[in-house]
Design an enzyme around this catalytic site. Structure first.
Site, PDB file in Angstrom:
ATOM      1  N   LEU A 156      -5.183 -32.003  -1.947  1.00 13.95           N
ATOM      2  CA  LEU A 156      -4.810 -30.706  -1.166  1.00 13.95           C
ATOM      3  C   LEU A 156      -4.810 -29.450  -1.479  1.00 13.95           C
ATOM      4  CD1 LEU A 156      -1.800 -32.399   0.608  1.00 13.95           C
ATOM      5  CD2 LEU A 156      -4.104 -32.998   1.426  1.00 13.95           C
ATOM      6  N   LEU A 257     -18.598 -22.177  -6.942  1.00 14.72           N
ATOM      7  CA  LEU A 257     -19.284 -20.989  -7.691  1.00 14.72           C
ATOM      8  C   LEU A 257     -19.461 -19.576  -6.666  1.00 14.72           C
ATOM      9  CD1 LEU A 257     -22.763 -23.359  -7.937  1.00 14.72           C
ATOM     10  CD2 LEU A 257     -21.172 -23.004  -9.689  1.00 14.72           C
ATOM     11  N   CYS A 267      -2.598 -26.011 -10.919  1.00 12.70           N
ATOM     12  CA  CYS A 267      -3.644 -27.055 -11.180  1.00 12.70           C
ATOM     13  C   CYS A 267      -4.327 -27.014 -12.006  1.00 12.70           C
ATOM     14  CB  CYS A 267      -3.842 -27.762  -9.586  1.00 12.70           C
ATOM     15  SG  CYS A 267      -2.688 -27.537  -7.643  1.00 12.70           S
ATOM     16  N   LYS A 270      -3.590 -25.539 -15.761  1.00 11.48           N
ATOM     17  CA  LYS A 270      -2.715 -26.724 -16.064  1.00 11.48           C
ATOM     18  C   LYS A 270      -2.932 -28.581 -16.233  1.00 11.48           C
ATOM     19  CE  LYS A 270       0.471 -28.974 -12.966  1.00 11.48           C
ATOM     20  NZ  LYS A 270       0.513 -30.062 -13.261  1.00 11.48           N
TER      21      LYS A 270
HETATM   22  C1  UGA Z   1      -6.620 -26.896  -6.367  1.00 12.29           C
HETATM   23  C2  UGA Z   1      -7.908 -28.713  -6.141  1.00 12.29           C
HETATM   24  O1  UGA Z   1      -8.866 -27.747  -5.473  1.00 12.29           O
HETATM   25  C3  UGA Z   1      -7.474 -28.885  -5.254  1.00 12.29           C
HETATM   26  O2  UGA Z   1      -7.983 -30.815  -4.868  1.00 12.29           O
HETATM   27  C4  UGA Z   1      -6.396 -29.896  -5.364  1.00 12.29           C
HETATM   28  O3  UGA Z   1      -5.738 -30.765  -5.275  1.00 12.29           O
HETATM   29  C5  UGA Z   1      -5.113 -29.025  -5.780  1.00 12.29           C
HETATM   30  O4  UGA Z   1      -6.107 -28.205  -7.002  1.00 12.29           O
HETATM   31  C6  UGA Z   1      -4.260 -29.235  -6.744  1.00 12.29           C
HETATM   32  O5  UGA Z   1      -4.819 -30.268  -8.351  1.00 12.29           O
HETATM   33  O6  UGA Z   1      -3.435 -29.942  -6.361  1.00 12.29           O
HETATM   34  P1  UGA Z   1      -5.864 -25.326  -5.522  1.00 12.29           P
HETATM   35  O7  UGA Z   1      -5.270 -25.368  -6.522  1.00 12.29           O
HETATM   36  O8  UGA Z   1      -4.675 -25.276  -4.495  1.00 12.29           O
HETATM   37  O9  UGA Z   1      -6.315 -26.702  -5.743  1.00 12.29           O
HETATM   38  O10 UGA Z   1      -6.726 -23.955  -4.911  1.00 12.29           O
HETATM   39  P2  UGA Z   1      -8.334 -23.536  -5.003  1.00 12.29           P
HETATM   40  O11 UGA Z   1      -8.939 -23.451  -4.147  1.00 12.29           O
HETATM   41  O12 UGA Z   1      -8.938 -25.354  -6.089  1.00 12.29           O
HETATM   42  O13 UGA Z   1      -8.661 -22.772  -6.462  1.00 12.29           O
HETATM   43  C7  UGA Z   1      -7.566 -23.033  -7.340  1.00 12.29           C
HETATM   44  C8  UGA Z   1      -8.470 -20.929  -8.415  1.00 12.29           C
HETATM   45  O14 UGA Z   1      -9.735 -21.390  -8.645  1.00 12.29           O
HETATM   46  C9  UGA Z   1      -8.061 -19.804  -7.886  1.00 12.29           C
HETATM   47  O15 UGA Z   1      -7.336 -18.983  -8.378  1.00 12.29           O
HETATM   48  C10 UGA Z   1      -9.517 -19.589  -6.861  1.00 12.29           C
HETATM   49  O16 UGA Z   1      -9.136 -18.050  -6.311  1.00 12.29           O
HETATM   50  C11 UGA Z   1     -10.311 -20.167  -7.502  1.00 12.29           C
HETATM   51  N1  UGA Z   1     -12.253 -20.009  -7.425  1.00 12.29           N
HETATM   52  C12 UGA Z   1     -11.898 -21.346  -6.407  1.00 12.29           C
HETATM   53  C13 UGA Z   1     -12.801 -19.303  -8.366  1.00 12.29           C
HETATM   54  O17 UGA Z   1     -12.631 -18.316  -8.312  1.00 12.29           O
HETATM   55  N2  UGA Z   1     -13.586 -19.454  -7.052  1.00 12.29           N
HETATM   56  C14 UGA Z   1     -14.069 -20.620  -6.759  1.00 12.29           C
HETATM   57  O18 UGA Z   1     -15.677 -20.841  -6.373  1.00 12.29           O
HETATM   58  C15 UGA Z   1     -13.706 -21.408  -6.021  1.00 12.29           C
END
Ligand code: UGA
Length: 436
Positions: A156, A257, A267, A270
């Site tokens: 999620l 990307l 997440c 870590k």
């Molecule tokens: C992430 C995973 O996407 C989930 O599938 C997983 O279940 C979760 O970790 C977890 O391990 O519990 P989340 O941490 O809620 O989910 O957030 P994301 O939407 O994945 O974004 C993570 C970070 O990457 C954010 O800071 C976001 O802004 C950044 N991001 C994301 C980017 O800088 N560029 C992108 O293209 C996508």
């Protein structure tokens, strides 16, 4: 089915509440009595869109209850999900003390067969540790009770967790017991989600799928962030480069990307650290993972540098930080870019005004002395520079004329490539984004 979910953080509460909506009888347990008391009044302690509705529905129809006592509800439970925190320890490895404490409590009180499932993200081998912990206590109790250990990692995303639960792409369940009882029971648990692919695996593979998925996504982000640095040197546009990449179906239109302010949250940082440490402890350091983390760290510095390009001397200057959470639609500030940027600017004696509709309460806890404002426009008022750190879109709909009049100087660091560079470069001139 009768299910216990131990731990009512982002993972446990969402999982428990959504299972109750599928018609299961769920008890969510937490040792934090204040949190449980609030949940019993339907007061959701975290911000997650749609979660309050699911919790309220489950509570009203009797499918979902909250308790501080695991022992009290153990007898009726068929399966127990462990969803407690696994914060990074000082050595870079996830701290499993809370997981072990739950396993110990279960072992002291079970009287019949149970399926015990890890839902928190745990290092490969944690299932074995739980197995050994429980078995040792059962042996000491001199009882012959059977139990199965399974892994059912969560995928999620914060901000869309409820939607992801019901519309998820895959459910992974891993268990080593060849009799298949645990895997079948777990498949039954999710049988009313027919559109989600269910993958049955062994225990270690399920644990590793979770880490690999997050590490891979984080690697994509670091890849595009390092490409953004290159674009800045080569006068290319990283958003167009990403568009070109995503058109290749082997990369995919949903690929992570989007260059920006670096990856944060509870997440990715870590989990990549944990996987990198696992590799190191096995004598096979993984350069890809190390580079992913190093690029992420460099990205933090580069955002601060962009502010300094527009405001070389920050002393006494007022800077508006727009949005504090690690991404839009959450109140979570763990590893958020705002922490690093705020620290760096305070070190340079800047005066900070901040705004975030969800995350200010959490942020204020660590930074009580910043100026917290009521909305984005008030945040901008009197500022010499605005820094957009979270991918919220509201800035685009602000009255720009009013913003210009209210700001002391028209300077914008768009650390998420949210806005039209052509317009801003023409109208505000002092506009910097990432990789374009
Ligand atoms: C992430 C995973 O996407 C989930 O599938 C997983 O279940 C979760 O970790 C977890 O391990 O519990 P989340 O941490 O809620 O989910 O957030 P994301 O939407 O994945 O974004 C993570 C970070 O990457 C954010 O800071 C976001 O802004 C950044 N991001 C994301 C980017 O800088 N560029 C992108 O293209 C996508």
């Amino acid at each position: 089915m009768n299910v216990l979910v131990v731990g009512t953080g982002y993972v446990g509460l969402t999982h428990g509440a959504c299972l109750s909506k599928l018609g299961h009888q769920v008890v969510c347990i937490d040792i934090d009595a204040t949190k449980i008391a609030k949940l019993q009044q339907w007061e959701i302690t975290i911000y997650e869109p749609g979660l309050a509705e699911v919790v309220t529905e489950g509570y009203k129809n009797g499918n979902l209850i909250f308790s501080t006592s695991l022992q009290e509800h153990l007898a009726t439970a068929e399966m127990i999900f462990i969803a407690v925190g696994t914060p990074p320890g000082k050595d870079g490895h996830a701290d499993l003390q809370y997981v072990k404490a739950v396993a110990t409590e279960i072992a002291h009180h079970i009287t019949d067969y149970k399926i015990i499932i890890t839902k928190s993200t745990v290092p490969v081998g944690t299932g074995d540790m739980i197995q050994a912990t429980i078995q040792k206590i059962l042996d000491a109790r001199k009882v012959a009770i059977t139990f199965d250990i399974a892994s059912n990692p969560e995928f999620l995303k914060e901000g869309t967790a409820v939607e992801d639960f019901f519309e998820g792409e895959r459910i992974v369940i891993g268990c080593d017991n060849p009799d298949g009882v645990a895997l079948n029971k777990l498949s039954e648990l999710y049988q009313t989600l027919p559109n989600t692919v269910l993958l049955k695996t062994d225990l270690h593979s399920a644990e590793l799928i979770k880490y690999s998925a997050n590490a891979f996504l984080a690697m994509e982000i670091s890849f595009i962030n390092s490409t953004a640095q290159l674009c800045e040197k080569l006068w290319a546009d990283v958003t167009v480069v990403a568009q070109g990449l995503k058109l290749d179906s082997r990369i995919g239109k949903k690929a992570f990307l989007n260059a920006g302010a670096w990856f944060g949250g509870s997440c990715f940082p870590k989990d990549v650290m944990e996987l990198a440490e696992t590799c190191r402890s096995l004598g096979m350091p993984n350069g890809l993972l190390d580079a992913t983390l190093a690029i992420n760290d460099a990205q933090k510095k580069s955002i601060v540098d962009k502010v300094l390009t527009l405001l070389p001397d920050c002393t006494g200057k007022t800077i508006a930080i727009l949005w504090l959470a690690f991404k839009a639609n959450t109140d979570d500030i763990r590893y958020t870019s705002a922490l690093t940027v705020v620290d760096a600017l305070l070190e340079r004696w800047a005066i900070l005004r901040v705004y975030d509709p969800q995350a200010m309460k959490n942020f204020r806890h660590f930074y009580p002395d910043l100026t917290y404002t009521d909305d984005a426009m008030s945040c901008l008022t009197g500022s010499d520079c605005a820094v957009v750190l979270t991918d919220r879109k509201e800035f685009a709909t602000l009255d720009r004329n009013k913003a210009e009049m209210n700001m002391h100087q028209k300077k914008l660091v768009d650390a998420r490539n949210m806005y039209d560079p052509t317009w801003f470069k023409a109208q505000w001139r002092e506009y910097i984004s990432v990789g374009r």
